[in-house]
Design an enzyme around this catalytic site. Sequence first.
Site, PDB file in Angstrom:
ATOM      1  N   HIS A  54     -30.308  10.488 -23.249  1.00  0.00           N
ATOM      2  CA  HIS A  54     -29.331  11.343 -23.408  1.00  0.00           C
ATOM      3  C   HIS A  54     -28.931  11.516 -24.888  1.00  0.00           C
ATOM      4  CE1 HIS A  54     -26.469   8.238 -24.179  1.00  0.00           C
ATOM      5  NE2 HIS A  54     -26.890   7.724 -22.973  1.00  0.00           N
TER       6      HIS A  54
HETATM    7  P1  TYD Z   1     -24.461   5.424 -20.018  1.00  0.00           P
HETATM    8  O1  TYD Z   1     -24.067   6.145 -21.251  1.00  0.00           O
HETATM    9  O2  TYD Z   1     -25.395   6.474 -19.353  1.00  0.00           O
HETATM   10  O3  TYD Z   1     -25.471   4.108 -20.264  1.00  0.00           O
HETATM   11  P2  TYD Z   1     -26.780   3.927 -21.188  1.00  0.00           P
HETATM   12  O4  TYD Z   1     -26.720   5.235 -22.181  1.00  0.00           O
HETATM   13  O5  TYD Z   1     -26.539   2.900 -22.037  1.00  0.00           O
HETATM   14  O6  TYD Z   1     -27.809   3.960 -20.422  1.00  0.00           O
HETATM   15  O7  TYD Z   1     -23.366   4.869 -19.080  1.00  0.00           O
HETATM   16  C1  TYD Z   1     -23.370   4.151 -17.934  1.00  0.00           C
HETATM   17  C2  TYD Z   1     -22.187   4.236 -16.997  1.00  0.00           C
HETATM   18  O8  TYD Z   1     -20.936   3.679 -17.955  1.00  0.00           O
HETATM   19  C3  TYD Z   1     -21.800   5.708 -16.808  1.00  0.00           C
HETATM   20  O9  TYD Z   1     -21.092   5.777 -15.454  1.00  0.00           O
HETATM   21  C4  TYD Z   1     -20.707   6.046 -17.910  1.00  0.00           C
HETATM   22  C5  TYD Z   1     -20.120   4.561 -18.043  1.00  0.00           C
HETATM   23  N1  TYD Z   1     -19.636   4.261 -19.354  1.00  0.00           N
HETATM   24  C6  TYD Z   1     -18.175   4.216 -19.378  1.00  0.00           C
HETATM   25  O10 TYD Z   1     -17.359   4.306 -18.610  1.00  0.00           O
HETATM   26  N2  TYD Z   1     -17.785   3.977 -20.713  1.00  0.00           N
HETATM   27  C7  TYD Z   1     -18.547   3.983 -21.896  1.00  0.00           C
HETATM   28  O11 TYD Z   1     -18.027   3.913 -22.975  1.00  0.00           O
HETATM   29  C8  TYD Z   1     -19.873   4.219 -21.616  1.00  0.00           C
HETATM   30  C9  TYD Z   1     -20.912   4.083 -22.792  1.00  0.00           C
HETATM   31  C10 TYD Z   1     -20.363   4.457 -20.531  1.00  0.00           C
END
Ligand code: TYD
Length: 139
Positions: A54
Amino acid sequence: MAYQPRSHYLVDIPTIPDERGKLAVLEHNGAVLFDIKRVYYLFDVPAGTSRGGHAHRNLDQLLIAISGSFTVDVEGLDDKSSYVLNRPNQALYIGSMVWREMRDFSSNAVCLVLASTVYMEADYIRNYDEFARLNRSIS
Ligand code: TYD
């Protein structure tokens, strides 16, 4: 510092060594050029798993391999790079509108992330085609 859209670069974290070990300092206007509103970390990432996939509309981040190693693939406007993070005194800055994926986590890897805003799902661009379209439209 104003946020730096579409940039990504390595930052050396000032480190104070002595006979007791090393102390690395993440300080505002030192290694960190934005106000930190959030800190989170990734750990226990299963072998072979990728994370990220993303971009963000308006977010500054610093990623640090506090332990172990992993690779970050980034894509800005016309550039693609890969960074191997494996030193706790080096950070990767990622600005807004940079697509990123993290992969090849070692078994003991901990990815610490400092972020300039609180979590907002609306700030995410999770669809690559939308990212590419928006990126072209602001170039
Ligand atoms: P995501 O940002 O998609 O993880 P990555 O980029 O590391 O693969 O986040 C995974 C899940 O965690 C998603 O449901 C959103 C949640 N999340 C939060 O609640 N707070 C946060 O600060 C972050 C980064 C993610």
